[in-house]
Design a protein around this motif. Structure first.
Motif, PDB file in Angstrom:
ATOM      1  N   ARG A 152      11.021  -8.570  60.494  1.00  0.00           N
ATOM      2  CA  ARG A 152      11.132  -9.933  61.171  1.00  0.00           C
ATOM      3  C   ARG A 152      11.966 -10.719  60.038  1.00  0.00           C
ATOM      4  O   ARG A 152      10.866 -11.079  59.193  1.00  0.00           O
ATOM      5  CB  ARG A 152      10.029 -10.449  61.872  1.00  0.00           C
ATOM      6  N   GLN A 212      21.707  -7.007  62.122  1.00  0.00           N
ATOM      7  CA  GLN A 212      22.048  -6.188  63.140  1.00  0.00           C
ATOM      8  C   GLN A 212      22.533  -4.585  62.567  1.00  0.00           C
ATOM      9  O   GLN A 212      22.055  -3.722  63.401  1.00  0.00           O
ATOM     10  CB  GLN A 212      23.370  -6.538  63.841  1.00  0.00           C
ATOM     11  N   GLU A 239      15.117  -8.160  63.260  1.00  0.00           N
ATOM     12  CA  GLU A 239      15.123  -9.144  63.993  1.00  0.00           C
ATOM     13  C   GLU A 239      15.278 -10.507  63.206  1.00  0.00           C
ATOM     14  O   GLU A 239      14.572 -10.580  62.098  1.00  0.00           O
ATOM     15  CB  GLU A 239      13.880  -9.188  64.724  1.00  0.00           C
ATOM     16  N   VAL A 265      20.131 -15.028  68.737  1.00  0.00           N
ATOM     17  CA  VAL A 265      19.121 -15.049  67.868  1.00  0.00           C
ATOM     18  C   VAL A 265      18.279 -16.400  68.173  1.00  0.00           C
ATOM     19  O   VAL A 265      18.635 -17.434  68.532  1.00  0.00           O
ATOM     20  CB  VAL A 265      19.725 -15.450  66.352  1.00  0.00           C
TER      21      VAL A 265
END
Length: 417
Positions: free
Chosen positions: A23, A46, A51, A81
């Motif tokens: 993340r 990606q 993330e 996003v």
């Protein structure tokens, strides 16, 4: 266009961790630098199954800021996003506006990251920002650490801040956005000569004839960063020889530190203050010099929320009582951003500094051999005006005081200064 974008992505990826955090946050103001970072970083994330999360800080200083944050949110939504606007409303009108805004920005971003289990945040600083920072710090007669500029990676309150574009110029990023047909927001303050950074930007544009450019100054900062790393290592080795940690305070051997080069003395002192009072912007050079003189002369003084207390050939560095007088917490909670006190469950118990009222209630405190001032600022357990425990002053009464788990070992912490 593809070749240019590929090179930008490669440059950014080379300055990110080998394995991207699962993340990853990115701070986006809406300006060209951060918008380009968002687009390029989104493609990288990606491709590596990471993330991405976006945050925009609205400092509340311009009426347009809220609408600009909305535009960033719209761009993030098109990319799929998550986005959040973080609002600062803490400006009182006192002090240095840019400094307060910068500190608030980092605080809001790191708090947002911790709430969302985001371990790292990418920031949009460029080679131009690095060069401007160098010139501003040159004007303040900064030493090696200051002139080494902004680090590519640093820890801020348990969150890793990443600056992956320090070798990329503002023009390269705007050329990329223009080719993609992506608009960005121009902050009017970027042309306001009341700000030192804008003066530095203007000065830099007039130095190109001497070969002094954002690129060349960035290379200078990288060279100085290597020198800084060598000094940091020497500082840590020296500190192990002349300092001892005692219950959250640091005791220096005065003769030992006097034998060290002055630059190393400064670094050890600044590291002590940061470890005890919290890592923020370091004390001013004049304050550091005054404190080093106090160590030489065996006199007491204060610096950055800490006290220097002489004791024979020792100099204790401890928290200043005035800096924690208003600090309170429940048992088990963080007190003064580094202490956690735990013990029997007692209704109404509260953690506050021991202070002048509490120390006389601890009859054996002198047996610890520590200065009185070092114990006054230590955390204690109170029920109203009744002292229940003062673990660091020799009155545990079933209670224990521990440094928070995220607090680094002192000598290791010097590697980050």
């Amino acid at each position: 266009m593809t070749e240019h974008a590929d090179k930008l992505r490669a440059d950014i990826r080379a300055r990110l961790p080998e394995k991207l955090p699962a993340r990853l946050g990115v701070a986006v103001s809406g300006g060209g630098d951060s918008v380009a970072l968002l687009l390029l970083l989104n493609e990288i994330a990606q491709s590596e199954n990471a993330e991405l999360f976006v945050a925009t800080v609205d400092h509340g200083l311009r009426p347009e800021a809220a609408a600009e944050a909305v535009k960033v949110g719209e761009l993030a939504a098109r990319l799929g996003v998550p986005h959040q606007t973080l609002v600062w409303d803490g400006w009182t009108g006192d002090g240095n506006l840019q400094d307060h805004a910068r500190q608030a920005r980092y605080r809001l971003l790191t708090e947002w990251a911790r709430r969302n289990a985001i371990s790292a945040i990418a920031l949009g600083h460029t080679a131009d920002d690095q060069a401007e920072t160098f010139l501003m710090r040159l004007g303040r007669a900064s030493g090696v650490t200051g002139l080494a500029g902004m680090p590519a990676v640093r820890d801020q309150d348990g969150v890793t801040l990443l600056r992956p574009m320090l070798k990329i110029t503002r023009k390269q990023l705007r050329d990329y956005l223009t080719a993609k047909g992506v608009e960005w927001i121009e902050d009017p303050s970027n042309h306001d000569l009341r700000f030192d950074r804008i003066k530095a930007r203007q000065a830099l544009s007039g130095l190109e004839g001497l070969g002094i450019t954002a690129g060349s100054l960035t290379r200078v900062t990288e060279n100085l960063a290597q020198a800084r790393e060598a000094l940091v290592r020497y500082t840590q080795e020296s500190a192990r020889k002349v300092s001892m940690v005692d219950a959250g305070d640091i005791c220096l051997d005065r003769r030992g530190i006097q034998d060290l080069p002055q630059e190393i003395q400064r670094r050890i002192l600044v590291g002590c203050v940061a470890w005890i009072a919290g890592a923020g912007y370091p004390p001013r050079q004049s304050s550091v010099d005054q404190a080093l003189n106090a160590i030489d002369e065996g006199k007491g003084t204060s610096i950055g929320g800490c006290l220097l207390v002489p004791q024979g050939n020792k100099m204790w560095i401890c928290r200043e009582l005035n800096a924690v007088l208003g600090e309170s917490a429940n048992p088990g909670e963080l007190w003064d951003k580094r202490w956690i006190l735990s013990g029997p469950s007692v209704a109404g118990a509260e953690i506050r500094p021991l202070g002048d009222k509490g120390l006389p209630k601890v009859p054996d405190w002198r047996e610890l051999g520590k200065p009185r001032a070092a114990l006054l600022s230590s955390p204690a357990v109170w029920i109203g005006d009744d002292l229940l425990a003062a673990p660091l002053a020799g009155f545990s009464n079933g209670w224990m005081a521990e440094l928070a788990q995220e607090t680094p070992e002192f000598h290791s912490s010097l590697l980050s200064h």
